[in-house]
Design a protein around this motif. Sequence first.
Motif, PDB file in Angstrom:
ATOM      1  N   GLN A 117      -2.804   6.117   1.736  1.00  0.00           N
ATOM      2  CA  GLN A 117      -3.728   6.116   2.872  1.00  0.00           C
ATOM      3  C   GLN A 117      -2.974   5.868   4.176  1.00  0.00           C
ATOM      4  O   GLN A 117      -3.213   6.535   5.186  1.00  0.00           O
ATOM      5  CB  GLN A 117      -4.812   5.037   2.675  1.00  0.00           C
ATOM      6  CG  GLN A 117      -5.887   5.078   3.724  1.00  0.00           C
ATOM      7  CD  GLN A 117      -6.702   6.359   3.655  1.00  0.00           C
ATOM      8  OE1 GLN A 117      -7.149   6.763   2.599  1.00  0.00           O
ATOM      9  NE2 GLN A 117      -6.876   7.006   4.797  1.00  0.00           N
ATOM     10  N   LEU A 118      -2.038   4.927   4.173  1.00  0.00           N
ATOM     11  CA  LEU A 118      -1.252   4.635   5.374  1.00  0.00           C
ATOM     12  C   LEU A 118      -0.421   5.846   5.805  1.00  0.00           C
ATOM     13  O   LEU A 118      -0.329   6.150   6.995  1.00  0.00           O
ATOM     14  CB  LEU A 118      -0.353   3.421   5.145  1.00  0.00           C
ATOM     15  CG  LEU A 118      -1.070   2.070   5.073  1.00  0.00           C
ATOM     16  CD1 LEU A 118      -0.114   0.997   4.576  1.00  0.00           C
ATOM     17  CD2 LEU A 118      -1.666   1.696   6.426  1.00  0.00           C
ATOM     18  N   VAL A 119       0.169   6.547   4.832  1.00  0.00           N
ATOM     19  CA  VAL A 119       0.948   7.744   5.151  1.00  0.00           C
ATOM     20  C   VAL A 119       0.048   8.796   5.788  1.00  0.00           C
ATOM     21  O   VAL A 119       0.412   9.419   6.789  1.00  0.00           O
ATOM     22  CB  VAL A 119       1.651   8.303   3.887  1.00  0.00           C
ATOM     23  CG1 VAL A 119       2.201   9.697   4.129  1.00  0.00           C
ATOM     24  CG2 VAL A 119       2.761   7.360   3.440  1.00  0.00           C
ATOM     25  N   GLU A 120      -1.128   8.983   5.234  1.00  0.00           N
ATOM     26  CA  GLU A 120      -2.055   9.970   5.795  1.00  0.00           C
ATOM     27  C   GLU A 120      -2.471   9.589   7.214  1.00  0.00           C
ATOM     28  O   GLU A 120      -2.540  10.444   8.093  1.00  0.00           O
ATOM     29  CB  GLU A 120      -3.272  10.132   4.884  1.00  0.00           C
ATOM     30  CG  GLU A 120      -2.936  10.849   3.583  1.00  0.00           C
ATOM     31  CD  GLU A 120      -4.125  10.990   2.650  1.00  0.00           C
ATOM     32  OE1 GLU A 120      -5.244  10.542   2.985  1.00  0.00           O
ATOM     33  OE2 GLU A 120      -3.925  11.543   1.551  1.00  0.00           O
ATOM     34  N   TRP A 121      -2.774   8.322   7.432  1.00  0.00           N
ATOM     35  CA  TRP A 121      -3.137   7.884   8.789  1.00  0.00           C
ATOM     36  C   TRP A 121      -1.972   8.084   9.749  1.00  0.00           C
ATOM     37  O   TRP A 121      -2.160   8.488  10.890  1.00  0.00           O
ATOM     38  CB  TRP A 121      -3.576   6.428   8.778  1.00  0.00           C
ATOM     39  CG  TRP A 121      -4.968   6.187   8.234  1.00  0.00           C
ATOM     40  CD1 TRP A 121      -5.946   7.125   8.037  1.00  0.00           C
ATOM     41  CD2 TRP A 121      -5.525   4.945   7.844  1.00  0.00           C
ATOM     42  NE1 TRP A 121      -7.071   6.525   7.534  1.00  0.00           N
ATOM     43  CE2 TRP A 121      -6.847   5.183   7.413  1.00  0.00           C
ATOM     44  CE3 TRP A 121      -5.038   3.641   7.804  1.00  0.00           C
ATOM     45  CZ2 TRP A 121      -7.679   4.169   6.967  1.00  0.00           C
ATOM     46  CZ3 TRP A 121      -5.875   2.625   7.363  1.00  0.00           C
ATOM     47  CH2 TRP A 121      -7.177   2.895   6.945  1.00  0.00           C
ATOM     48  N   ALA A 122      -0.752   7.774   9.292  1.00  0.00           N
ATOM     49  CA  ALA A 122       0.431   7.938  10.146  1.00  0.00           C
ATOM     50  C   ALA A 122       0.627   9.402  10.547  1.00  0.00           C
ATOM     51  O   ALA A 122       1.083   9.694  11.642  1.00  0.00           O
ATOM     52  CB  ALA A 122       1.674   7.408   9.447  1.00  0.00           C
ATOM     53  N   ARG A 123       0.260  10.318   9.653  1.00  0.00           N
ATOM     54  CA  ARG A 123       0.385  11.755   9.924  1.00  0.00           C
ATOM     55  C   ARG A 123      -0.828  12.330  10.659  1.00  0.00           C
ATOM     56  O   ARG A 123      -0.874  13.515  10.922  1.00  0.00           O
ATOM     57  CB  ARG A 123       0.614  12.513   8.619  1.00  0.00           C
ATOM     58  CG  ARG A 123       1.971  12.212   8.015  1.00  0.00           C
ATOM     59  CD  ARG A 123       2.209  13.027   6.783  1.00  0.00           C
ATOM     60  NE  ARG A 123       3.564  12.775   6.292  1.00  0.00           N
ATOM     61  CZ  ARG A 123       3.924  12.872   5.033  1.00  0.00           C
ATOM     62  NH1 ARG A 123       3.054  13.257   4.121  1.00  0.00           N
ATOM     63  NH2 ARG A 123       5.164  12.615   4.671  1.00  0.00           N
ATOM     64  N   GLY A 124      -1.794  11.466  10.905  1.00  0.00           N
ATOM     65  CA  GLY A 124      -2.983  11.915  11.623  1.00  0.00           C
ATOM     66  C   GLY A 124      -3.992  12.633  10.753  1.00  0.00           C
ATOM     67  O   GLY A 124      -4.860  13.341  11.252  1.00  0.00           O
ATOM     68  N   LEU A 125      -3.915  12.440   9.454  1.00  0.00           N
ATOM     69  CA  LEU A 125      -4.839  13.115   8.523  1.00  0.00           C
ATOM     70  C   LEU A 125      -6.088  12.287   8.301  1.00  0.00           C
ATOM     71  O   LEU A 125      -6.141  11.129   8.459  1.00  0.00           O
ATOM     72  CB  LEU A 125      -4.148  13.384   7.182  1.00  0.00           C
ATOM     73  CG  LEU A 125      -2.871  14.224   7.272  1.00  0.00           C
ATOM     74  CD1 LEU A 125      -2.220  14.321   5.909  1.00  0.00           C
ATOM     75  CD2 LEU A 125      -3.183  15.604   7.797  1.00  0.00           C
TER      76      LEU A 125
END
Length: 125
Positions: A117-125
């Motif tokens: 989830q953190l990776v997705e948020w960091a990528r703007g997803l």
Amino acid sequence: MDQTNDTATARRVEIRARGGRADIEIDGTRIHPSAVKAYSVNHLAGERPEVLLHVADRGETQWSGMARVAVADLPDPGPAAAVFLDAIDPETLERAALARPDLGAEPHSLTRAMLTQLVEWARGL
């Protein structure tokens, strides 16, 4: 120079300046001090730094004129990651991770879901 593919033209530049003298290396190759008349370093936030070399016109020099060199070293991601993580609300992260369709039941699945989830948020997803 075509700026559409900066990765292909990026070079590693190292400058060691002492007093009125500077030793310059490009991709590990030392540039003779007499080959460079001046240099400047420019870095705008959010863009790749640039090193502009003003070279002397020397007969035995491998290149002459002006060359634009983009610095290929990436900045340390730690400070930016710390700012990003400081902005995360733990309750929102937990809710989002628990609601993920890929949340499993095996050990560490909640941690894996939170990291995803953190990776997705960091990528703007």
